[in-house]
Write an enzyme that holds these catalytic residues in place. Structure first.
Site, short mmCIF file in Angstrom:
data_model
loop_
_atom_site.label_atom_id
_atom_site.label_comp_id
_atom_site.label_asym_id
_atom_site.label_seq_id
_atom_site.Cartn_x
_atom_site.Cartn_y
_atom_site.Cartn_z
NE ARG A 136 -3.84 -2.45 1.68
CZ ARG A 136 -3.93 -3.59 2.43
NH1 ARG A 136 -2.96 -3.40 3.47
NH2 ARG A 136 -4.43 -4.58 1.96
CB THR A 181 -0.47 -5.51 2.92
OG1 THR A 181 -0.91 -5.36 3.87
CG2 THR A 181 -0.10 -7.08 2.62
N GLY A 197 -2.28 -9.84 8.97
CA GLY A 197 -2.31 -11.26 9.50
C GLY A 197 -3.30 -11.61 10.27
CB THR A 256 -2.36 -6.91 11.94
OG1 THR A 256 -3.79 -7.22 11.46
CG2 THR A 256 -1.81 -7.88 12.61
CG ASN A 276 -9.78 -8.19 11.43
OD1 ASN A 276 -9.27 -7.74 10.65
ND2 ASN A 276 -9.54 -9.49 11.86
CG ASP A 321 -12.54 -8.50 8.94
OD1 ASP A 321 -11.57 -8.15 9.53
OD2 ASP A 321 -12.60 -8.81 7.58
CB CYS A 629 -5.62 -17.96 -4.28
SG CYS A 629 -4.56 -17.08 -3.03
CG MET A 669 1.29 -23.44 -6.19
SD MET A 669 -0.18 -23.15 -5.22
CE MET A 669 -0.11 -24.76 -4.16
#
Ligand code: CA
Length: 702
Positions: A136, A181, A197, A256, A276, A321, A629, A669
């Protein structure tokens, strides 16, 4: 002698000035921000996502067109990842970050690359990223660039060359599901970074490092650890009183901090938002209840020592959340005839908060979107007053608005001092909350304890779910909010709302998942210009000026939590997700479109006998480990990650090795050998073979 000293002093002052290279940003420059620059993620110190540039305005924005593009392709694998950062521009140099924590330094006039930083990221961390391997944004400060990598390093780069000055491991426990992130934030002598996380079962914290040396200065824990181990800080001792002593401590609790922070240099206060809980149901987390500090809070920290100065909790006992990690905006304004220095946030829970940023005093909290879990916020206690829908969904599922994605997520809102309005990418989505029963913590996977399978299935016959027909509506908007009056000024309902906003005196800019980059009239919301880009756009735009010419730039690339497969109007399903930086200017040309998506037919399944006894087990494991994903199959596949019902013969042959040995880990992956056995993988494989066989037959019949 005196003259010589003075002369030398003069020379050294001169040379000192000259020593500052292009792109140098410091407190003095931030205090006197030139209109042509965009110096922080939010443009200015107040993080308003606003620029006073008005060369592009309501009367000429019709002439806005394509100036240049830069291919910000992912540095790992070939699956395009979402782009979420707002570029920083000073002296015509642009700095921004992409997936995994890559950094791009460009000539902001031409898009020509000056340098690129490709961190050596452990790609297996992608499996722990709830919401894609996104980043971000970064911080640029005194000739350095600071960025976090997905696998947990805070890296300081030389702004001239992109070479690494220092790098710090910010993770306390690599066996847990931490990722980064979030953007770092500079506050006086430190650079602070949080992590992500909470869904995966971690204990949130932020850490501050010395700007120059990278030495760790302090760590602010957000939720307490197990009491028998003692408390790291006074704040944790205080917070622990709001948790059950018998809380599920191994789950970490969450909290977090991963959003845009802010720093007020005059007050010397650093503001962070916290996330959350894990698991969401408090009856599993902290069985006797409690506020569970400091979940869903806005916290002011003294950056000199890492001590908390004040906090405000938006959602005590968080179970939905409802992060308060949404972007923080600082404003000096007048409220009820009094000059106030305020802090604003529109967190997921649906209330727009205005706080006094010196004291944390609650000034107002009004609903900016539909909210059914609380009737209002009690201004005496500062606490939300819960409705029936806001009670625990322990014994029966409950329909709650906003859903877990919130009324507003990470996409930046902007504040325009010219109109006094805040522009929020808003959405209103109802969700049925249902907890898994029983629930057991598992390492390294989703630990929310929520059954997502029927989250959008509402039943009119179940009163605890639907209280009115309106409850089932899903709406979205670009929302202009008056923070002083505490009400909506205008609402633009058309198009996707999922892009961050940026405002200039007369305009609001926003991209959409449907492929457009739009400019709206800041006063009325009227759409004045719409450019089709063929790109799903999520990031907040930036504007700046070089040689008197104004540019508007946005990072275009879809991904993140936005692609969870329920928004089929996304342009990603028509055009390939070409991740790029797009620049626009007056008199610019046509925007080149990405190549069209190619429909892949289902390959013939290998001639293997499907073991029917594995199917239901395989389906359940697929849902827990793969679906986030890879999504659904065939026509229903709305993910940019491979449709696993279309595996080629070669992939089938090495299926076990892909999942358990990580032979495709460089594509992002991950290796799942920590959590899955060979039998589990065999079950998933049989489930996939069955899907492929069904879909192949169907296509052949057509
Ligand atoms: Ca979350």
């Amino acid at each position: 002698m005196k003259k010589v000293v003075l002369f030398l002093l003069f020379i050294s002052v001169l040379s000192c000035k000259e020593e500052k290279p292009k792109g140098w940003i410091d407190q003095e420059r931030l205090n006197n921000r030139a209109a042509e620059d965009w110096l922080t993620l939010g443009g200015n110190e107040q993080m308003q996502h606003y620029s006073p540039l008005n060369n592009i305005n309501a009367s000429n924005v019709q002439d806005l067109g394509f100036a240049w593009e830069y291919d910000a392709t992912t540095i790992i694998g070939n699956v395009p990842r979402g782009l979420e950062a707002t570029p920083i521009v000073a002296d015509g140099i642009m700095y921004t970050s992409g997936a995994w924590g890559a950094v791009y330094a460009l000539d902001a006039k031409t898009g020509k690359q000056r340098w690129i930083y490709k961190p050596e990221v452990d790609a297996s961390y992608a499996r722990r990223a709830c919401c894609d391997a996104v980043n971000r944004g970064l911080a640029v400060w005194e000739g350095k660039v600071y960025v976090g990598t997905l696998d947990g390093y805070l890296v300081c780069l030389d702004a001239e060359t992109g070479s690494v000055v220092w790098s710090q491991d910010t993770f306390t426990d690599r066996t847990k599901g931490y990722t980064i992130t979030s953007p770092p934030h500079v506050a006086k002598n430190i650079v602070m970074i949080g992590n992500s996380g909470a869904e995966y079962g971690v204990r949130g914290y932020v850490t501050a490092y010395d700007l120059k040396t990278g030495e760790q200065k302090w760590r602010f824990w957000i939720v307490p650890g197990e009491p028998k181990n003692g408390y790291e800080t006074e704040e944790m001792e205080m917070a622990a009183k709001t948790w059950d002593v018998n809380s599920d401590w191994q789950t970490g609790g969450g909290g977090t901090s991963w959003g845009e922070s802010a720093y007020d240099a005059e007050m010397n206060l650093l503001y962070i938002g916290t996330g959350n809980s894990t698991p969401y149901p408090i009856w599993y987390r902290s069985p006797s209840g409690g506020d569970n500090l400091f979940l869903s809070c806005i916290i002011a920290i003294n950056p000199d020592n890492g001590k908390m100065v004040w906090y405000y909790q938006t959602t005590p006992s968080e179970i939905w959340d409802y992060t308060a990690t949404q972007n923080i905006v600082l404003v000096d304004t007048e409220i009820d005839g009094k000059a106030r220095k305020i802090l604003m946030m529109a967190p997921k829970n649906g209330f727009f908060y205005v706080l006094d940023r010196a004291t944390g005093e609650l000034i107002s909290a009004e609903k900016y979107t539909r909210v059914n879990w609380a009737s209002h916020v009690d201004m005496k206690t500062g606490r939300p007053v819960l409705t029936e829908q806001g009670q625990w969904y322990k014994d029966k599922p409950k329909l709650v608005i906003p859903y877990l994605g919130g009324g507003h997520v990470w996409q930046p809102m902007s504040y325009n001092p010219n109109t006094g309005l805040v522009y929020i990418p808003e959405r209103s989505v109802p969700q049925v909350f249902k907890a898994f029963d029983p629930y057991k913590y598992r390492d390294d996977v989703d630990n929310t304890a929520i059954d997502y399978s029927n989250m959008y299935k509402f039943s009119k016959n179940v009163p605890e779910q639907v209280t009115s027909a309106e409850d089932t509506l899903r709406t979205e908007s670009l929302l202009a909010w008056d923070p002083v009056k505490g009400k909506v000024a205008w609402k633009f309902p058309e198009g996707g709302p999922d892009g961050g906003t940026m405002s200039t005196p007369e305009l609001v800019f926003q991209g959409t998942r449907t492929g457009y980059f739009n400019a709206h009239d800041a006063k009325t919301g009227k759409k004045l210009k719409s450019i089709f880009t063929g790109n799903g756009i999520m990031a907040g735009p930036t504007t700046y000026s070089i040689d008197g010419e104004q540019y508007v730039v946005v990072m275009a690339g879809y991904g993140g939590a936005e692609t969870y497969g329920y928004l089929p109007d996304g342009v990603i399903f028509q055009y390939q997700n070409k991740t790029r930086i797009l620049a626009f200017k007056l008199g610019g040309g046509e925007t080149p479109l990405p190549p069209k998506q190619i429909k892949i037919r289902t390959p013939a399944p290998p001639d293997t006998k499907i073991k029917e006894e594995h199917i239901s087990k395989g389906a359940a494991i697929y849902e827990s480990y793969c679906e986030t994903c890879h999504g659904a199959f065939g026509e229903k596949h709305l993910s940019q990650h491979p449709d696993l019902s279309k595996l080629t013969e070669a992939k089938h042959m090495v299926f076990q090795d892909i999942v358990l040995k990580g032979i495709l880990s460089q594509n992002g992956m991950a290796n799942f050998s920590n959590s899955l056995t060979a039998d589990d993988v065999e079950a998933i494989h049989n489930f996939l073979l069955k899907k492929q066989t069904e879909l192949y037959k169907k296509e052949q019949e057509k």
